[in-house]
Motif scaffolding. Structure first.
Motif, mmCIF file in Angstrom:
data_model
loop_
_atom_site.group_PDB
_atom_site.id
_atom_site.type_symbol
_atom_site.label_atom_id
_atom_site.label_comp_id
_atom_site.label_asym_id
_atom_site.label_seq_id
_atom_site.Cartn_x
_atom_site.Cartn_y
_atom_site.Cartn_z
ATOM 1 N N GLN A 67 -15.553 1.243 0.185
ATOM 2 C CA GLN A 67 -15.372 -0.133 -0.261
ATOM 3 C C GLN A 67 -16.678 -0.917 -0.150
ATOM 4 O O GLN A 67 -17.031 -1.690 -1.049
ATOM 5 C CB GLN A 67 -14.284 -0.813 0.563
ATOM 6 C CG GLN A 67 -12.890 -0.251 0.335
ATOM 7 C CD GLN A 67 -11.844 -0.940 1.187
ATOM 8 O OE1 GLN A 67 -11.639 -2.157 1.067
ATOM 9 N NE2 GLN A 67 -11.196 -0.184 2.060
ATOM 10 N N ASN A 118 -8.458 -1.252 -5.206
ATOM 11 C CA ASN A 118 -8.111 -0.256 -4.199
ATOM 12 C C ASN A 118 -6.600 -0.123 -4.079
ATOM 13 O O ASN A 118 -6.064 0.986 -4.013
ATOM 14 C CB ASN A 118 -8.723 -0.655 -2.850
ATOM 15 C CG ASN A 118 -8.454 0.355 -1.749
ATOM 16 O OD1 ASN A 118 -8.186 1.529 -2.013
ATOM 17 N ND2 ASN A 118 -8.512 -0.095 -0.509
ATOM 18 N N ASP A 174 -12.522 9.417 -2.456
ATOM 19 C CA ASP A 174 -11.356 8.764 -1.864
ATOM 20 C C ASP A 174 -10.251 8.568 -2.893
ATOM 21 O O ASP A 174 -9.062 8.664 -2.562
ATOM 22 C CB ASP A 174 -11.741 7.386 -1.298
ATOM 23 C CG ASP A 174 -12.699 7.483 -0.133
ATOM 24 O OD1 ASP A 174 -12.913 8.602 0.368
ATOM 25 O OD2 ASP A 174 -13.249 6.439 0.272
ATOM 26 N N TYR A 175 -10.637 8.238 -4.121
ATOM 27 C CA TYR A 175 -9.638 8.092 -5.190
ATOM 28 C C TYR A 175 -9.206 9.445 -5.735
ATOM 29 O O TYR A 175 -8.019 9.702 -5.914
ATOM 30 C CB TYR A 175 -10.205 7.242 -6.335
ATOM 31 C CG TYR A 175 -9.385 7.352 -7.600
ATOM 32 C CD1 TYR A 175 -8.178 6.676 -7.729
ATOM 33 C CD2 TYR A 175 -9.792 8.179 -8.658
ATOM 34 C CE1 TYR A 175 -7.404 6.809 -8.875
ATOM 35 C CE2 TYR A 175 -9.028 8.314 -9.797
ATOM 36 C CZ TYR A 175 -7.829 7.635 -9.903
ATOM 37 O OH TYR A 175 -7.053 7.772 -11.027
ATOM 38 N N LEU A 231 -9.251 3.934 -0.325
ATOM 39 C CA LEU A 231 -10.708 3.869 -0.227
ATOM 40 C C LEU A 231 -11.113 3.584 1.215
ATOM 41 O O LEU A 231 -10.608 2.650 1.839
ATOM 42 C CB LEU A 231 -11.265 2.773 -1.135
ATOM 43 C CG LEU A 231 -11.016 2.887 -2.641
ATOM 44 C CD1 LEU A 231 -11.723 1.747 -3.365
ATOM 45 C CD2 LEU A 231 -11.460 4.232 -3.180
ATOM 46 N N THR A 277 -14.721 3.227 -8.238
ATOM 47 C CA THR A 277 -13.480 3.644 -7.576
ATOM 48 C C THR A 277 -13.002 4.976 -8.126
ATOM 49 O O THR A 277 -12.678 5.912 -7.377
ATOM 50 C CB THR A 277 -12.387 2.574 -7.759
ATOM 51 O OG1 THR A 277 -12.775 1.370 -7.086
ATOM 52 C CG2 THR A 277 -11.045 3.052 -7.203
ATOM 53 N N THR A 328 0.830 -1.208 0.000
ATOM 54 C CA THR A 328 0.000 0.000 0.000
ATOM 55 C C THR A 328 0.858 1.249 0.000
ATOM 56 O O THR A 328 0.587 2.219 -0.730
ATOM 57 C CB THR A 328 -0.929 0.005 1.225
ATOM 58 O OG1 THR A 328 -1.786 -1.131 1.163
ATOM 59 C CG2 THR A 328 -1.773 1.268 1.261
ATOM 60 N N VAL A 353 -12.410 -5.675 -5.132
ATOM 61 C CA VAL A 353 -12.307 -4.285 -4.682
ATOM 62 C C VAL A 353 -10.974 -4.043 -3.979
ATOM 63 O O VAL A 353 -10.364 -2.985 -4.136
ATOM 64 C CB VAL A 353 -13.496 -3.923 -3.782
ATOM 65 C CG1 VAL A 353 -13.317 -2.533 -3.168
ATOM 66 C CG2 VAL A 353 -14.797 -3.974 -4.580
ATOM 67 N N ASP A 354 -10.503 -5.014 -3.230
ATOM 68 C CA ASP A 354 -9.211 -4.873 -2.548
ATOM 69 C C ASP A 354 -8.075 -4.645 -3.557
ATOM 70 O O ASP A 354 -7.198 -3.804 -3.345
ATOM 71 C CB ASP A 354 -8.904 -6.106 -1.711
ATOM 72 C CG ASP A 354 -9.708 -6.165 -0.415
ATOM 73 O OD1 ASP A 354 -10.344 -5.149 -0.072
ATOM 74 O OD2 ASP A 354 -9.701 -7.226 0.238
ATOM 75 N N ALA A 400 -6.118 2.957 -6.408
ATOM 76 C CA ALA A 400 -6.407 4.007 -5.418
ATOM 77 C C ALA A 400 -5.388 4.080 -4.291
ATOM 78 O O ALA A 400 -5.605 4.798 -3.310
ATOM 79 C CB ALA A 400 -7.799 3.791 -4.832
#
Length: 574
Positions: free
Chosen positions: A535, A522, A569-570, A530, A564, A79, A518-519, A526
């Motif tokens: 999410q 993300n 958030d993105y 997120l 997303t 991340t 989604v993970d 992103a």
């Protein structure tokens, strides 16, 4: 992708008869996640932070030095690596995330600094036959070569820094004259990329002798004053060189704050300085008369008959004698001005990391600009390292403190790189995306020398303005452009653009598992930013489409990517 309309498209599309209120409401429904809509997005300054170190102090009353404390810096997480790449590239990929985790931030920067320059824009345009006689007065190939390099070339740090420099040293192909405009403007972008890791003073010189810049800022074939007719040299470049490219309007401290006199900021220059400097930039012409493409990439030379050789005074100095010697002396004088380090450093931080860097952050970067530690001023590698490795860049801000709004072009290249977009024909026919129904931005097509947005822009009537914060990218952000962006990306994600299409093969393997899907999006797209609420909202939308239905997997992937990219958030890179 079929089947999206029931789940996404309707809230995002607006009808010609909608009232403004209906359009805003639809935009909010399409962009809001957890009640936060894009037009209400706020940016805040990140807090400054100091660096770490080791301790070798000797305790009082002891003759034996204490054992040094060895600080072991753990490798970045995936991340953290993705967030770093969001600042340092045109978009993260799974491979690049793994590389940063493996090499660390500094190691990855070293690798990028050592990477050979990609095929130049000039060479690509020539190799792809954009030098036919029918191209002489056209701009064919220009957008294609810029998009291609930003999306697929491996020298991603150079591409990102080069585009940041393009936002400062602005040239728009729409304002470049004469023939072979794609060649001349593409060659100008080559100058920015070639010098992205060099020295800022060398960049200033290369820009000054570029035909594209001389054409755009109207000092090409600029003539010295004529006492008989009363004509004076064109002052356009002299003014913008100081105002936009180097020192700005007001004197600065090293932390970017204004120097004041009697409660008023102190101007860096006046009209007399502009007029004096303009005399220096006279007589610059192309080196030969053969109107063929190679001519438009060659540095300009001085024509003695058009050049001012008398004394020219500006910024407290005087140069004389004319020619390139006078030009170089003038550029040296400007480069040595105390404003250059904080003025340039702050803008580069804004383009890469945060719209509102703390004074301490600006000071740390400006200090590296002034002296890289070895007595060299303007070392771009040292400046880039200082920007990207600073504690303020590498520490994820706490809740309520965020970095910058991602500019539209970067959002598009994020998608293209994350999902391996290619152009099988090598045409890269993405084209001009300036329209409000597309991205409202295209690199190299800004409406003026002030770029698409000014570094000090603040949207009026917002909490940003009342807090004394800036949000440059919001200058091209409104209800119309927000809706245009989302609708444009809806079509691009589903169908590509021209023959530029993504490869969703890998992400499709996660389509049946909404959480895993989604993970992954993300993380790669992103930078893991997120929120839990965002999410959950995206997973709910994904799960409204059966993974076993015809077209179900690709629709689930498309929904996850689009929502997303539409989420605050993105859009807001922290």
């Amino acid at each position: 992708m079929t089947g999206w309309d029931d789940h996404i498209a309707e809230p995002l599309l607006t009808a010609p008869g909608d009232t403004d209120g209906q359009r805003i409401d639809k935009a909010s429904k399409g962009l809001a996640m957890g009640g936060a809509a894009l037009p209400l997005l706020a940016l805040a300054a990140c807090g400054g932070g100091g660096g770490g170190g080791t301790s070798t102090a000797t305790p009082a009353g002891s003759s034996t030095p204490s054992t040094p404390v060895v600080v072991v810096t753990p490798p970045p997480t995936a991340t953290e690596a993705s967030r770093f790449l969001a600042q340092a590239t045109m978009g993260a990929t799974r491979g690049l995330i793994d590389a940063v985790v493996s090499r660390g931030y500094d190691g990855w920067l070293t690798d990028q600094f050592g990477m050979a320059r990609a095929t130049s824009h000039y060479d690509w345009l020539v190799a792809n036959d954009y030098v036919k006689e029918s191209d002489r007065f056209m701009v064919n190939g220009y957008d294609a070569t810029l998009w291609r390099q930003m999306i697929v070339e491996p020298d991603q740090l150079r591409q990102r820094v080069g585009m940041a420099l393009f936002d400062i040293f602005v040239v728009s192909i729409d304002g470049v004259t004469r023939s072979w405009r794609a060649i001349s403007t593409g060659s100008y972008v080559d100058i920015l990329l070639d010098n992205a890791f060099g020295n800022y003073r060398e960049l200033m010189g290369a820009v000054t002798t570029s035909f594209a810049m001389a054409s755009y800022l109207t000092y090409f074939e600029n003539r010295k004053a004529n006492p008989t007719t009363g004509t004076q040299p064109d002052e356009n470049y002299a003014r913008e060189l100081m105002q936009l490219f180097t020192i700005g309007l007001y004197q600065l401290n090293m932390d970017g704050s204004l120097k004041m006199n009697g409660g008023q900021p102190i101007e860096t220059y006046g009209q007399a300085d502009v007029s004096g400097l303009a005399r220096v930039f006279t007589g610059l012409i192309q080196p030969n008369a053969e109107d063929l493409p190679p001519r438009y990439r060659q540095p300009l030379v001085v024509n003695a008959g058009m050049n001012e050789t008398g004394a020219s005074s500006f910024l407290g100095t005087t140069v004389s004698g004319g020619g390139m010697a006078a030009i170089n002396s003038a550029l040296d004088t400007i480069f040595a001005h105390p404003n250059v380090p904080p003025f340039v450093s702050k803008q580069l931080i804004q383009r890469l990391v945060t719209s509102n860097p703390s004074p301490a952050y600006i000071n740390r970067v400006a200090s590296k600009f002034a002296d890289n530690g070895q007595g060299v001023r303007g070392d771009m590698k040292a400046v880039i390292r200082a920007i990207l490795l600073d504690s303020e860049a590498r520490t994820l801000p706490a809740s309520g403190a965020v970095g910058k709004l991602r500019e539209p072009v970067i959002r598009f290249t994020n998608w293209a790189r994350a999902f391996g977009a290619t152009s099988p024909s090598n045409a890269w026919a993405i084209g001009d995306t300036n329209a409000a129904t597309r991205l409202s931005q295209t690199k190299g097509r800004s409406p003026s020398v002030f770029n698409f947005y000014r570094p000090g822009y603040t949207p009026t009537g917002t909490s940003l303005a009342s807090s004394g914060l800036v949000a440059p990218e919001f200058q091209i952000t409104n209800e119309q452009t927000v809706i245009g962006y989302v609708n444009f990306m809806y079509g691009v994600i589903a169908n590509g653009i021209g023959d530029v299409k993504a490869d969703y093969t890998n992400i499709l393997t996660l389509a049946a598992d909404s959480k895993a899907l989604v993970d992954e999006i993300n993380l790669v797209l992103a930078a893991g930013q997120l929120s839990s609420a965002t999410q959950a909202a995206i997973r709910n939308a994904v799960d409204s489409v059966s993974a076993t239905a015809t077209g179900g997997p690709i629709n689930r992937v498309g929904i996850a990517i689009l929502l997303t990219m539409a989420s605050p958030d993105y859009l807001n890179l922290r």
